[in-house]
Every structure is written in structure tokens, then in C-alpha cells.
Design a protein around this motif. Structure first.
Motif, PDB file in Angstrom:
ATOM      1  N   TYR A 163      32.102  28.856 -10.638  1.00 47.89           N
ATOM      2  CA  TYR A 163      31.415  27.864 -11.459  1.00 47.89           C
ATOM      3  C   TYR A 163      32.276  27.607 -12.682  1.00 47.89           C
ATOM      4  O   TYR A 163      33.048  28.462 -13.110  1.00 47.89           O
ATOM      5  N   GLU A 164      32.151  26.418 -13.221  1.00 40.64           N
ATOM      6  CA  GLU A 164      33.010  25.990 -14.337  1.00 40.64           C
ATOM      7  C   GLU A 164      32.354  26.156 -15.707  1.00 40.64           C
ATOM      8  O   GLU A 164      33.015  26.347 -16.706  1.00 40.64           O
ATOM      9  N   ASN A 165      31.011  26.054 -15.730  1.00 39.46           N
ATOM     10  CA  ASN A 165      30.320  26.043 -17.018  1.00 39.46           C
ATOM     11  C   ASN A 165      28.882  26.527 -16.832  1.00 39.46           C
ATOM     12  O   ASN A 165      28.448  26.797 -15.708  1.00 39.46           O
ATOM     13  N   ASP A 166      28.151  26.612 -17.917  1.00 40.79           N
ATOM     14  CA  ASP A 166      26.770  27.094 -17.866  1.00 40.79           C
ATOM     15  C   ASP A 166      25.871  26.204 -17.013  1.00 40.79           C
ATOM     16  O   ASP A 166      24.984  26.701 -16.320  1.00 40.79           O
ATOM     17  N   ALA A 167      26.076  24.900 -17.050  1.00 36.86           N
ATOM     18  CA  ALA A 167      25.249  23.988 -16.251  1.00 36.86           C
ATOM     19  C   ALA A 167      25.431  24.265 -14.759  1.00 36.86           C
ATOM     20  O   ALA A 167      24.452  24.315 -13.999  1.00 36.86           O
ATOM     21  N   GLN A 168      26.662  24.468 -14.321  1.00 38.34           N
ATOM     22  CA  GLN A 168      26.911  24.781 -12.912  1.00 38.34           C
ATOM     23  C   GLN A 168      26.348  26.153 -12.550  1.00 38.34           C
ATOM     24  O   GLN A 168      25.817  26.356 -11.464  1.00 38.34           O
ATOM     25  N   PHE A 169      26.485  27.102 -13.478  1.00 40.20           N
ATOM     26  CA  PHE A 169      25.945  28.434 -13.213  1.00 40.20           C
ATOM     27  C   PHE A 169      24.422  28.388 -13.102  1.00 40.20           C
ATOM     28  O   PHE A 169      23.832  29.033 -12.234  1.00 40.20           O
ATOM     29  N   LEU A 170      23.775  27.613 -13.961  1.00 40.07           N
ATOM     30  CA  LEU A 170      22.321  27.463 -13.898  1.00 40.07           C
ATOM     31  C   LEU A 170      21.906  26.905 -12.540  1.00 40.07           C
ATOM     32  O   LEU A 170      20.943  27.387 -11.932  1.00 40.07           O
ATOM     33  N   GLU A 171      22.627  25.917 -12.047  1.00 37.42           N
ATOM     34  CA  GLU A 171      22.315  25.355 -10.724  1.00 37.42           C
ATOM     35  C   GLU A 171      22.502  26.400  -9.626  1.00 37.42           C
ATOM     36  O   GLU A 171      21.710  26.456  -8.684  1.00 37.42           O
ATOM     37  N   LEU A 172      23.522  27.227  -9.744  1.00 37.21           N
ATOM     38  CA  LEU A 172      23.747  28.299  -8.790  1.00 37.21           C
ATOM     39  C   LEU A 172      22.576  29.292  -8.812  1.00 37.21           C
ATOM     40  O   LEU A 172      22.086  29.723  -7.764  1.00 37.21           O
ATOM     41  N   MET A 173      22.109  29.621 -10.009  1.00 34.28           N
ATOM     42  CA  MET A 173      20.966  30.537 -10.142  1.00 34.28           C
ATOM     43  C   MET A 173      19.695  29.916  -9.555  1.00 34.28           C
ATOM     44  O   MET A 173      18.896  30.599  -8.922  1.00 34.28           O
ATOM     45  N   LYS A 174      19.510  28.626  -9.768  1.00 32.74           N
ATOM     46  CA  LYS A 174      18.336  27.951  -9.208  1.00 32.74           C
ATOM     47  C   LYS A 174      18.360  27.990  -7.678  1.00 32.74           C
ATOM     48  O   LYS A 174      17.326  28.206  -7.048  1.00 32.74           O
ATOM     49  N   LYS A 175      19.540  27.831  -7.094  1.00 35.17           N
ATOM     50  CA  LYS A 175      19.648  27.926  -5.633  1.00 35.17           C
ATOM     51  C   LYS A 175      19.282  29.336  -5.163  1.00 35.17           C
ATOM     52  O   LYS A 175      18.646  29.510  -4.125  1.00 35.17           O
ATOM     53  N   GLY A 176      19.691  30.341  -5.929  1.00 38.86           N
ATOM     54  CA  GLY A 176      19.330  31.717  -5.598  1.00 38.86           C
ATOM     55  C   GLY A 176      17.826  31.939  -5.640  1.00 38.86           C
ATOM     56  O   GLY A 176      17.257  32.556  -4.735  1.00 38.86           O
TER      57      GLY A 176
END
Length: 183
Positions: free
Chosen positions: A62-75
Motif C-alpha cells: 500500500y502507498e498511503n493511509d487511504a490505501q491501507f484503510l481500504e485494505l483493512m476494510k476488505k479484511g
């Protein structure tokens, strides 16, 4: 599987005895990897889960917090999909959930294996396999913050009947932080 039958019978009898003496709400704390083996949810008021679901793989970038948040939401989406599939199969879809335990350590990678905090883990597979030495990972408070934000977002977006969360090692004392990775 006689032992399993006896255990379920024991729990049902115990719940009946407790209800004879206590008129409050009851639950049971099952681990995230075996809540689907509990055979007496129908006797309880909540499905209680110690919610240490792995929300991502260590190799996911992931590149930034927004992408990481989306990754966490998928989890969290995947975790709730599994929970709700189980609830539908067992005709428990209307039974509310309670996360009887949830916490993250203060280190990078805490959302890969949230139940870890000490020692090491071999994560991934084949080409993606790596070693995490938990006490050697850099401090990262943002990862667990984003994991909780993702949980909040998914629960609200999907209108999930999550009635509460019991946080593991919630503290207001800064002096706990150097000694307790879950604080």
C-alpha cells in the motif's frame, strides 16, 4: 465424537442453571478461529468472538493511509462475510454479535496476526514467506488505528449488528506503553 456431544450437553445444562439464578444477558467468548464450532449459541443472548482476525497478508503493498484503510476494510468485509455465512447456516442471523476481545500491538504488521505480540511468526507462503520478529518490528500506532477505523466503517456501511467491543489492554497510562505491546 462422544466427548464433543458431552461437552455441548454440559454447556447447555450450565446455561440453564445460570438462567435459573441470573436474569441478565449471557454470552460465551469463542476464538476467531473456532466460533463456528460452538454448538450452543442458540442458548445465549450474543455470539461472542475474540476478534483477532488477520486482516491482510504481510506481502500486500500500500502507498498511503487511504490505501491501507481500504485494505483493512476488505479484511473486515471477509471476516464478517464468514461470520454471517455461519449465522445464516445456523439460523442465528438475528443473534447480535459482541467482540469479547479485540486488540492490536503497537508494532508494524499487527494486522497480519493480531493475536501475536511476542516471539516470532513465519507468515505468507512460498515466494511470499517472511519472518516477523514482533519485538523488533518498528512501532506503528497508525496501523491499529486504521484497523479500528476500518471496523467502524464496515459495521456502519453494512449495518452489522455488532453490539459492542471489549478492548484488550485499553489503557490511559503512557507508562504502560514500553512494557505492554497491546497497550
Amino acid at each position: 465424537n462422544n466427548r464433543r456431544i458431552q461437552s455441548a450437553l454440559h454447556w447447555r445444562q450450565l446455561i440453564k442453571k445460570v438462567r435459573g439464578q441470573y436474569d441478565g444477558i449471557l454470552t460465551y467468548a469463542a476464538n476467531f478461529d473456532n466460533y463456528f464450532e460452538v454448538e450452543f449459541w442458540d442458548e445465549l443472548d450474543f455470539i461472542g468472538i475474540n476478534a483477532y482476525f488477520g486482516l491482510r497478508q504481510a506481502y500486500q503493498k500500500y502507498e498511503n493511509d487511504a490505501q491501507f484503510l481500504e485494505l483493512m476494510k476488505k479484511g473486515w468485509d471477509a471476516a464478517f462475510e464468514d461470520i454471517n455465512t455461519f449465522r445464516r447456516q445456523q439460523q442465528l442471523i438475528s443473534k447480535p454479535l459482541l467482540f469479547t476481545e479485540l486488540g492490536y500491538i503497537n508494532r508494524k504488521g499487527c494486522t497480519v496476526q493480531p493475536w501475536q505480540g511476542f516471539g516470532y511468526s513465519v507468515v505468507g507462503y512460498s515466494y511470499y514467506e517472511s519472518l516477523i520478529r514482533w519485538t523488533k518490528e518498528p512501532y506503528n500506532y497508525q496501523e491499529r488505528t486504521l484497523a479500528m477505523q476500518a471496523l467502524y466503517d464496515v459495521v456502519n456501511e453494512q449495518n452489522i449488528n455488532l453490539e459492542g467491543i471489549l478492548y484488550w489492554k485499553l489503557t490511559s497510562h503512557d507508562y504502560h506503553l514500553p512494557y505492554e505491546p497491546f497497550a
